[in-house]
Design an enzyme around this catalytic site. Structure first.
Site, short mmCIF file in Angstrom:
data_model
loop_
_atom_site.label_atom_id
_atom_site.label_comp_id
_atom_site.label_asym_id
_atom_site.label_seq_id
_atom_site.Cartn_x
_atom_site.Cartn_y
_atom_site.Cartn_z
N ASP A 67 -29.23 -5.38 81.64
CA ASP A 67 -29.83 -5.77 83.40
C ASP A 67 -29.12 -4.57 83.60
O ASP A 67 -29.87 -3.98 84.76
CB ASP A 67 -27.55 -6.32 83.77
CG ASP A 67 -27.96 -7.94 83.56
OD1 ASP A 67 -27.59 -8.55 82.30
OD2 ASP A 67 -28.12 -8.13 84.41
N ASN A 126 -25.26 -5.87 79.20
CA ASN A 126 -25.47 -6.89 79.60
C ASN A 126 -24.95 -7.67 79.29
O ASN A 126 -23.39 -7.43 79.20
CB ASN A 126 -26.86 -6.91 78.44
CG ASN A 126 -27.56 -8.63 78.11
OD1 ASN A 126 -28.17 -8.98 78.85
ND2 ASN A 126 -27.21 -9.22 76.88
N LYS A 127 -24.72 -9.04 79.33
CA LYS A 127 -23.66 -10.85 79.52
C LYS A 127 -22.64 -10.04 78.45
O LYS A 127 -22.88 -9.18 77.80
CB LYS A 127 -24.56 -11.60 79.00
CG LYS A 127 -23.70 -12.74 78.77
CD LYS A 127 -23.10 -12.65 80.39
CE LYS A 127 -24.09 -12.83 81.46
NZ LYS A 127 -23.31 -12.56 83.03
#
Ligand code: MRU
Length: 344
Positions: free
Chosen positions: A228, A238-239
């Site tokens: 991201d 990121n996630k």
């Protein structure tokens, strides 16, 4: 603005539509975007999601608003509202900066619309380039582990990490994918499986806690994930759960790749500690909430920690797969992400 078509985003006959990803895989329902506040809520609620696609939807909405006759101040307010929709994915900021620049330069509505269309079309090209670079890293018969959803539901094109997987499959590499379910919002279980099924790519769904056991018995050859926001030292957000995978991959000496377009690199951000991390609703962790219904299994009001993303430090990354190529840690330390690398 001409008609545009992606898996989860459409601009058709002068109107913007998004595929409601909260309902997948059970139902494919398109939502008509009719206002800025509505689009902000759709982004916050993850009806539309994935770092590039959030920014592309916002850009198309600004282009559309210009064509609807919004003036400089109205467009600036629209852009300001959209900027606040989600804080971590930097693509949103980058694309809205481009639109604000066009607005501030007094461009015509048609030209502002053309910038929005270019944002969309550029992403399609960036996805294709990343997919080619990344697919070259995958070996025949590889078992690939991936996290969250990074496919055509998250971009205007083929995706980032899933784009790489799709391309390797097209090249006949005979790969198999382990899909992390990705708690709490289950983007892996709901969305990545949906995409891989449609593409006919062999895959197996696992709970997030199963990755360590698989790596320990040699059943994961490579991990590929999206991002991201990538800081200029190579740390990336990121996630939630991505950092855990990177630690596991390092321990088991499994190559770990992050795949992202240049629009995900934040050259103003020195390191992962400077990336803003979105905190989300505690109810997402107290149970599950979705089109399948709501089931809260924890005691009501149990304290919850629910960051949407975590930071993976650069030292755990084997390679950064960008649209311009694949970079090693030493190239990133030498400035590969800021375009100042002497040995890239
Ligand atoms: O909260 P989400 O579903 O928007 O999170 C998405 C991710 O973390 C993806 O891995 C990331 O945006 C890269 S997608 C091309």
């Amino acid at each position: 603005m001409n008609d545009l078509e992606a898996t989860a985003l459409r601009y058709r006959d002068g109107e913007l539509y998004v595929l409601d990803q909260r309902l997948l895989p059970g139902e494919e329902r398109w939502l008509h975007c009719t206002g800025t506040a509505q689009l902000v809520e759709l982004i916050r609620g993850l009806a539309i999601r994935g770092a590039p696609l959030i920014g592309i939807a916002a850009a198309l909405w600004v282009g559309h608003s210009a064509l609807q006759g919004e003036d400089h101040d109205e467009l600036t307010r629209t852009i300001g509202e959209l900027r606040k929709a989600r804080p971590t994915a930097v693509n949103l900021t980058h694309y809205l900066d481009r639109l604000q620049h066009a607005v501030d330069n007094g461009q015509s509505a048609a030209k502002i619309g053309a910038v929005a269309v270019d944002v969309f079309e550029q992403d399609v090209a960036l996805c294709a380039a990343m997919s080619n670079h990344g697919a070259a890293l995958l070996q025949a018969g590889d078992n690939i582990l991936t996290h969250c959803n990074t496919g055509s539901l998250a971009t205007a094109g083929a995706g980032t990490a899933v784009g790489v997987i799709m391309q390797a499959h097209r090249l006949g590499k005979n790969i198999h994918v382990w899909v992390d379910e990705t708690r709490p919002l289950l983007q892996g279980a709901r969305l990545t499986t949906w995409e891989l099924q449609r593409a006919g790519i062999p895959h197996t769904l696992i709970c997030d806690g199963m990755a360590a056991g698989l790596m320990a018995v040699g059943r994961v050859d490579r991990v590929v994930v999206g991002a991201d926001r990538i800081a200029r030292n190579g740390d990336f957000a990121n996630k939630i759960g991505t950092f855990m995978l990177a630690v596991l991959a390092h321990h088991h000496q499994v190559p770990f790749y992050v795949v992202a377009p240049r629009t995900t690199v934040d050259t103003a951000c020195p390191d992962g500690g400077s990336i803003p991390i979105e905190q989300r609703d505690p109810e997402e962790v107290r149970g599950v909430i979705g089109s399948y219904g709501t089931c809260l299994w924890s005691p009501p009001n149990v304290p919850v920690y629910n960051p949407a993303f975590d930071i993976t430090p650069a030292e755990l990354v084997t390679g950064w797969v960008l649209d311009s190529g694949v970079y090693t840690g030493s190239q990133v330390r030498d400035g590969a992400l800021t375009g100042r690398c002497r040995n890239c």
